[in-house]
Design a protein around this motif. Structure first.
Motif, PDB file in Angstrom:
ATOM      1  N   ASN A 243      13.898  14.828  -7.149  1.00  0.00           N
ATOM      2  CA  ASN A 243      14.283  14.138  -5.917  1.00  0.00           C
ATOM      3  C   ASN A 243      13.172  13.234  -5.389  1.00  0.00           C
ATOM      4  O   ASN A 243      13.277  12.685  -4.290  1.00  0.00           O
ATOM      5  N   LEU A 244      12.116  13.059  -6.175  1.00  0.00           N
ATOM      6  CA  LEU A 244      11.033  12.166  -5.738  1.00  0.00           C
ATOM      7  C   LEU A 244      11.528  10.739  -5.621  1.00  0.00           C
ATOM      8  O   LEU A 244      12.501  10.346  -6.278  1.00  0.00           O
ATOM      9  N   ASN A 245      10.840   9.959  -4.803  1.00  0.00           N
ATOM     10  CA  ASN A 245      11.180   8.550  -4.697  1.00  0.00           C
ATOM     11  C   ASN A 245      10.845   7.862  -6.012  1.00  0.00           C
ATOM     12  O   ASN A 245       9.739   7.976  -6.511  1.00  0.00           O
ATOM     13  N   GLY A 246      11.831   7.151  -6.545  1.00  0.00           N
ATOM     14  CA  GLY A 246      11.612   6.509  -7.833  1.00  0.00           C
ATOM     15  C   GLY A 246      12.381   7.191  -8.952  1.00  0.00           C
ATOM     16  O   GLY A 246      12.366   6.725 -10.082  1.00  0.00           O
ATOM     17  N   VAL A 247      13.049   8.289  -8.624  1.00  0.00           N
ATOM     18  CA  VAL A 247      13.938   8.914  -9.614  1.00  0.00           C
ATOM     19  C   VAL A 247      15.371   8.506  -9.264  1.00  0.00           C
ATOM     20  O   VAL A 247      15.843   8.749  -8.162  1.00  0.00           O
ATOM     21  N   TYR A 248      16.011   7.847 -10.208  1.00  0.00           N
ATOM     22  CA  TYR A 248      17.389   7.412 -10.007  1.00  0.00           C
ATOM     23  C   TYR A 248      18.309   8.138 -10.982  1.00  0.00           C
ATOM     24  O   TYR A 248      17.912   8.439 -12.108  1.00  0.00           O
TER      25      TYR A 248
ATOM     26  N   ASP B 250      15.614  20.329   3.737  1.00  0.00           N
ATOM     27  CA  ASP B 250      14.245  19.851   3.532  1.00  0.00           C
ATOM     28  C   ASP B 250      14.113  18.474   4.201  1.00  0.00           C
ATOM     29  O   ASP B 250      14.421  17.445   3.614  1.00  0.00           O
ATOM     30  N   PHE B 251      13.684  18.476   5.460  1.00  0.00           N
ATOM     31  CA  PHE B 251      13.628  17.228   6.235  1.00  0.00           C
ATOM     32  C   PHE B 251      12.534  16.293   5.746  1.00  0.00           C
ATOM     33  O   PHE B 251      12.658  15.074   5.850  1.00  0.00           O
ATOM     34  N   ASN B 252      11.445  16.857   5.235  1.00  0.00           N
ATOM     35  CA  ASN B 252      10.366  15.988   4.752  1.00  0.00           C
ATOM     36  C   ASN B 252      10.851  15.123   3.596  1.00  0.00           C
ATOM     37  O   ASN B 252      10.553  13.930   3.521  1.00  0.00           O
ATOM     38  N   LEU B 253      11.631  15.739   2.713  1.00  0.00           N
ATOM     39  CA  LEU B 253      12.192  14.995   1.587  1.00  0.00           C
ATOM     40  C   LEU B 253      13.145  13.909   2.107  1.00  0.00           C
ATOM     41  O   LEU B 253      13.100  12.760   1.678  1.00  0.00           O
ATOM     42  N   LEU B 254      14.000  14.296   3.056  1.00  0.00           N
ATOM     43  CA  LEU B 254      14.958  13.339   3.629  1.00  0.00           C
ATOM     44  C   LEU B 254      14.212  12.136   4.203  1.00  0.00           C
ATOM     45  O   LEU B 254      14.552  10.979   3.944  1.00  0.00           O
ATOM     46  N   MET B 255      13.152  12.412   4.969  1.00  0.00           N
ATOM     47  CA  MET B 255      12.421  11.318   5.632  1.00  0.00           C
ATOM     48  C   MET B 255      11.715  10.440   4.605  1.00  0.00           C
ATOM     49  O   MET B 255      11.692   9.223   4.741  1.00  0.00           O
ATOM     50  N   SER B 256      11.180  11.066   3.578  1.00  0.00           N
ATOM     51  CA  SER B 256      10.469  10.246   2.588  1.00  0.00           C
ATOM     52  C   SER B 256      11.463   9.370   1.819  1.00  0.00           C
ATOM     53  O   SER B 256      11.216   8.209   1.536  1.00  0.00           O
ATOM     54  N   ARG B 257      12.623   9.937   1.502  1.00  0.00           N
ATOM     55  CA  ARG B 257      13.617   9.138   0.772  1.00  0.00           C
ATOM     56  C   ARG B 257      14.185   8.016   1.640  1.00  0.00           C
ATOM     57  O   ARG B 257      14.503   6.939   1.153  1.00  0.00           O
ATOM     58  N   LEU B 258      14.294   8.263   2.953  1.00  0.00           N
ATOM     59  CA  LEU B 258      14.793   7.213   3.854  1.00  0.00           C
ATOM     60  C   LEU B 258      13.836   6.023   3.907  1.00  0.00           C
ATOM     61  O   LEU B 258      14.237   4.896   4.176  1.00  0.00           O
ATOM     62  N   GLY B 259      12.562   6.286   3.648  1.00  0.00           N
ATOM     63  CA  GLY B 259      11.570   5.221   3.738  1.00  0.00           C
ATOM     64  C   GLY B 259      11.388   4.432   2.453  1.00  0.00           C
ATOM     65  O   GLY B 259      10.589   3.496   2.387  1.00  0.00           O
TER      66      GLY B 259
END
Lengths: 457, 280
Positions: A243-248, B250-259
């Motif tokens: 779920n990291l940013n950059g995984v699609y 997991d709100f931290n994940l949500l916030m990071s993905r929103l950004g």
């Protein structure tokens, strides 16, 4: 025997940086020369390999005589999407595999000939089809991908009033959101859909069955229903860092690029992350499409990471070769273990492990086994997961009695009937992710079943 | 397709209300669901939670804040303009049942999606205590509507210009401390507010529901872009949500993905402004 005519392509270096179509299509002389290779077998096997039963020897004979108008008319008797099929069908495992010349090495390039005929007609402008006399029966077709387009066309040709419901803002399903412009130009999909509209099919986009109307309501409003809702939720591997940013998911990556035209950002407003080093996990056509799209978005290195070997790659050989020519790196017998986190929850690499092929599994393919101690890290800033999808769950809300398998696919009998009377289904919603042409075959079968049902009810 | 804007008005600085003619959506809509709209051919698809709907009149109300290029462009539209796409209702409806007394908390534009839930919870026979808040009194929306729909209404502003000086979570905490038996709290607002609220209610053991707003494209369970982590499991907000148990998110994940697309968002706005200027 003359050699099979090679398909002209855009130069690999050049095309790796643009989204224009890769395969350029035969010139007229090439098309006639290729058609002339057909031996006109007394007992042609090729047709048996075609899920929509195109009269292959028939249209090729017309091509030999230079009668391209006749040839496309012959194709369209059974195939409503020839410009699509000529481009994306895996002919090498269908019609061309059964061509008598295949035994000697080089089958007639049936797919390329089909494409030539369809493009010939498009250049001239497609004539409006004749409408059949109305039967007074109404059929709802859910979805607007290859299965639904085929079913809708065949049903309309039988004289039924067909309404097509599509959840997205555009028609074509995977042809529009999934397969990239460089393999299947969207103008072609639009034209094919236009032809189906001219057959009398009423298309409603932005219309979600399962939400605006349930399947049960639809059954009351129409005499019969076809479900071609396609593949849905992307599968993930369940490893750390997904779920990291950059995984699609490949679905998201390709939808951004194709449906939303993110490759033209900011002129089109949907953004996409342009990676420098991209890893695509998976070995199917979708993985190839995602990898080649990432390259065209400007990546310096794009790798395919696949847990089995070259022979096991499920993608079409032609697409694997195209990808290699363009410089996609194939890291075979390699499997991701976890995705490594960089700053701000971004991706910085993928830890992989090497695999060996062991005993064959239930699919008949040799199953990959991890090699202990072979863990290694591949740097990456974008990871695209292309390991398949599960069926779309949405249709199931409000459809009592529709039988689904444990993995969520709709259960049908050999004639495409579901567990509910007057409801048929086909395509990825039934089979799980498969090919465009198999979905079209299912749409065709379902249309026959529905027409028969409507004759008797 | 095309969907006519029946009415558009600004209801607070940079906050707008729009009634859109979409009879099919209005007929099927329920509290807690959302729509996705696209302004024109080159626009993004953006998800917005339904703020109100009228099945008889055939319209759906949305309320949005000017954030990026798309919402700024939307803000410039007026009555009788048309949107190219307006699809819904998406997501699962809110799980509204008779529970007893419930607290509904809305922060900022989050008050908009809370409003239909207030009505729905009350229609289901609950006592509804609403708590709404904003940075200041000018940004406070739907006060009259919320007043009319709730059994009790509490207000908080960060600067104290209206109601309690502080956060909505302070007010909600006071209600919990008062000893009144609360069956459920629903909190909708910026992710940071929902995170703080989840932390605040956890010791009380009160069921707490939040409505998540991750980045989405199709909204129909196809792209997987809206994935969130709930109880350690990956869920898709568009088909599994948008409402989830706040204590498991997991709100931290949500916030990071929103950004994720902030740099691109800036680039898009810059280009847009340049185009606008050159057009003048």
């Amino acid at each position: 025997m003359a050699a099979r005519q090679a398909m002209p392509h855009q130069d690999p270096k050049e095309r790796a940086r643009n989204f224009d179509e890769v395969a350029l299509g035969y010139a007229e002389e090439q098309a006639i020369a290729e058609a002339s290779r057909c031996l006109e077998c007394r007992n042609p096997k090729c047709v048996q390999g075609c899920p929509v039963e195109v009269d292959i020897p028939g249209f090729i004979a017309q091509m030999k005589a230079g009668n391209f108008d006749g040839a496309i008319a012959t194709i369209k008797l059974t195939n409503s999407l020839p410009a699509v099929c000529g481009r994306v069908c895996p002919q090498e495992v269908q019609c061309e595999e059964l061509c008598v010349l295949a035994k000697k090495g080089e089958p007639v390039a049936i797919g390329r000939l089909e494409r030539f005929c369809a493009d010939h007609e498009r250049k001239k402008g497609v004539a409006a089809p004749l409408r059949t006399q109305s039967t007074g029966k109404r059929v709802a077709v859910v979805g607007a991908g290859p299965a639904s387009l085929t079913a809708a066309a065949d049903l309309a040709k039988e004289g039924h009033a067909v309404t097509m419901f599509e959840a997205l803002h555009d028609t074509g399903g995977v042809l529009t959101y999934g397969i990239p412009e460089f393999r299947l130009p969207k103008a072609i999909v639009k034209d094919e859909v236009e032809y189906i509209k001219q057959l009398g099919v009423d298309v409603k986009v932005d219309y979600i069955i399962g939400k605006i109307k349930t399947l049960d309501e639809l059954r009351n409003d129409f005499d019969a229903v076809f479900l071609g809702t396609g593949a849905g939720l992307p599968k993930f591997m369940g490893i750390e860092g997904e779920n990291l940013n950059g995984v699609y998911s490949a679905n998201e990556f390709l939808t951004r690029v194709n449906l939303m035209k993110a490759y033209r950002f900011p002129d089109y407003n949907t953004p996409i992350k342009r990676g420098k080093r991209v890893i695509v996990v998976g070995g199917g056509n979708v993985a190839m499409d995602a990898a080649r799209s990432a390259l065209r978005l400007g990546a310096e290195e794009v790798s395919i990471v696949y847990r089995r070997g070259e022979d096991e790659l499920p993608a079409r050989k032609e697409e694997v070769e195209n990808a290699k020519e363009e410089g996609i790196v194939f890291r075979l017998l390699t499997n991701p273990v976890r995705i490594l986190q960089g700053d701000n929850m971004t991706v910085k690499g993928v830890e992989c492990i090497r695999m060996e092929l062991g005993e064959p599994d239930e699919s008949g393919r040799r199953s990959p086994v991890p090699k202990a101690g072979s863990e290694h890290v591949i740097d990456a800033d974008i990871v695209i997961i292309a390991i398949g999808t599960s069926p779309n769950p949405m249709i199931l809300s409000g459809s009592d009695g529709l039988k689904v398998s444990p993995r969520g696919t709709i259960v049908v009998d050999e004639s495409a009937k579901t567990s509910i009377e007057n409801v048929c289904a086909g395509g990825d919603a039934v089979t799980g992710a498969a090919t465009v042409i198999s979905a079209m075959g299912a749409g065709k079968l379902a249309a026959q079943t529905i027409s028969e049902y409507l004759r008797n009810n | 397709m095309s969907y006519t804007i029946l009415e558009k008005k600004q209801i607070a600085p940079q906050v707008h209300l729009m009634k859109v003619l979409a009879p099919d959506v209005a007929r099927a809509a329920k509290a807690g669901q959302f729509i996705i709209l696209r302004i024109d051919e080159t626009s993004e698809r953006i998800p917005l939670t339904i703020a109100d709907f009228d099945a008889d009149e055939g319209y759906v109300t949305i309320i949005f804040q000017e954030m990026g290029k798309t919402t700024k462009q939307l803000a410039k539209m007026t009555d009788r303009d048309v949107l190219l796409d307006f699809v819904g209702p998406l997501g699962k409806p809110a799980d509204v049942r008779k529970l007893g007394t419930v607290i509904l908390v809305g922060g900022g534009v989050g008050i908009a999606p809370v409003y239909p839930q207030v009505k729905a919870y009350r229609d289901a026979g609950n006592k509804v205590i609403s708590v709404i808040g904003a940075r200041n009194k000018d940004l406070l929306i739907l006060e009259d509507e919320m007043q009319a729909a709730s059994d009790e209404l509490h207000i908080a502003t960060d600067d104290g210009s209206r109601g309690h000086h502080g956060f909505v979570t302070d007010v909600a905490k006071k209600i919990l401390d008062s000893g009144e038996k609360i069956a459920r709290i629903v909190v909708i607002g910026p992710p940071i507010l929902m995170k703080v609220a989840a932390g605040m209610t956890a010791p009380y053991g009160v069921e707490t529901i939040v409505s998540l707003n991750p980045i989405m494209i199709d909204g129909t369970g196809m792209c997987g872009g809206c994935r969130v982590s709930v109880g350690g499991e990956t869920k898709f907000a568009c088909v599994d949500g948008p409402e989830f148990d706040a204590h498991k998110v997991d709100f931290n994940l949500l916030m990071s993905r929103l950004g994720l697309y902030r740099p691109e968002e800036a680039q898009c706005q810059e280009t847009h402004q340049c185009t606008c200027r050159s057009g003048n």
